[in-house]
Scaffold this motif. Structure first.
Motif, PDB file in Angstrom:
ATOM      1  N   SER A   1      33.810  46.858  27.629  1.00  0.00           N
ATOM      2  CA  SER A   1      34.486  47.222  27.728  1.00  0.00           C
ATOM      3  C   SER A   1      33.560  48.865  28.134  1.00  0.00           C
ATOM      4  N   LYS A   2      32.297  49.039  26.941  1.00  0.00           N
ATOM      5  CA  LYS A   2      31.294  50.477  28.129  1.00  0.00           C
ATOM      6  C   LYS A   2      30.876  50.226  29.131  1.00  0.00           C
ATOM      7  N   GLN A   3      30.624  48.530  29.614  1.00  0.00           N
ATOM      8  CA  GLN A   3      29.688  48.343  30.521  1.00  0.00           C
ATOM      9  C   GLN A   3      30.381  49.541  31.984  1.00  0.00           C
ATOM     10  N   HIS A   4      29.554  49.567  32.935  1.00  0.00           N
ATOM     11  CA  HIS A   4      30.416  50.107  34.136  1.00  0.00           C
ATOM     12  C   HIS A   4      31.602  49.747  34.967  1.00  0.00           C
ATOM     13  N   GLN A   5      32.323  50.707  34.871  1.00  0.00           N
ATOM     14  CA  GLN A   5      33.699  49.680  35.526  1.00  0.00           C
ATOM     15  C   GLN A   5      33.702  48.959  36.780  1.00  0.00           C
ATOM     16  N   LEU A   6      34.253  48.222  37.286  1.00  0.00           N
ATOM     17  CA  LEU A   6      33.764  47.407  38.209  1.00  0.00           C
ATOM     18  C   LEU A   6      35.677  47.056  39.015  1.00  0.00           C
ATOM     19  N   ILE A   7      35.673  47.452  40.060  1.00  0.00           N
ATOM     20  CA  ILE A   7      36.483  47.345  40.740  1.00  0.00           C
ATOM     21  C   ILE A   7      37.413  46.330  41.880  1.00  0.00           C
ATOM     22  N   VAL A   8      38.072  45.062  41.173  1.00  0.00           N
ATOM     23  CA  VAL A   8      38.392  43.907  42.121  1.00  0.00           C
ATOM     24  C   VAL A   8      39.693  44.472  41.918  1.00  0.00           C
ATOM     25  N   GLY A   9      39.948  42.987  43.318  1.00  0.00           N
ATOM     26  CA  GLY A   9      41.673  43.362  43.115  1.00  0.00           C
ATOM     27  C   GLY A   9      42.658  41.867  42.609  1.00  0.00           C
TER      28      GLY A   9
END
Length: 149
Positions: free
Chosen positions: A70-78
């Motif tokens: 959860s501390k990693q860079h947030q990645l947005i997917v559909g």
């Protein structure tokens, strides 16, 4: 006789130089990424736990993968988006490969097809994605921070 010795020395030099042009192999644990035809760049996952033995030992231990993920860079997917797992190298035999997502403390196993494709859940929200790889060279676990929109 002098021509024979010159030819022999030349042949010996040529053969010894051809050994310098051999292929190089990467025996480290692979970099694992998520790939999608609609995305310009692949999403690289982070190593969480590694116990890998090949040309040398590679070890890494992460006690709490959910916090780390959860501390990693947030990645947005559909929602219901189809993606694939991609390895940067594969100088090993895969014995087991699985992928799951965590939403809070609820783990959902995703179906991984033979071509290493899978589909993200329909339910929107923040997830930690977990990939577990077991090979003849050892095991590696990868995580990432995913936001499904």
């Amino acid at each position: 006789m002098r021509k024979f010795i010159s030819l022999f020395v030349g042949l010996l030099c040529a053969l010894s130089l051809t050994a310098c042009f051999g292929e190089t192999y990467d025996f480290t644990p692979p970099v694992v990424s998520l790939s999608n035809e609609n995305r310009l760049d692949d999403i690289q996952l982070e190593e969480a736990n590694v116990n890998w033995s090949s040309d040398k030992e590679y070890k890494k231990e992460t006690k709490d993968i959910l916090t780390f993920g959860s501390k990693q860079h947030q990645l947005i997917v559909g929602s219901n988006e189809k993606d694939s797992l991609v390895f940067d190298n594969q100088d090993f035999d895969v014995k087991d490969l699985n992928i799951s997502v965590w939403k809070g403390d609820k783990k959902t196993q995703l179906e991984l097809k033979d071509d290493r494709s899978f589909t993200f859940p329909a339910e929107k929200g923040q997830y930690v994605i977990e990939v577990n790889l077991l090979t003849d060279s050892g095991s590696a676990q990868y995580v990432g921070n995913i936001l499904i929109k």
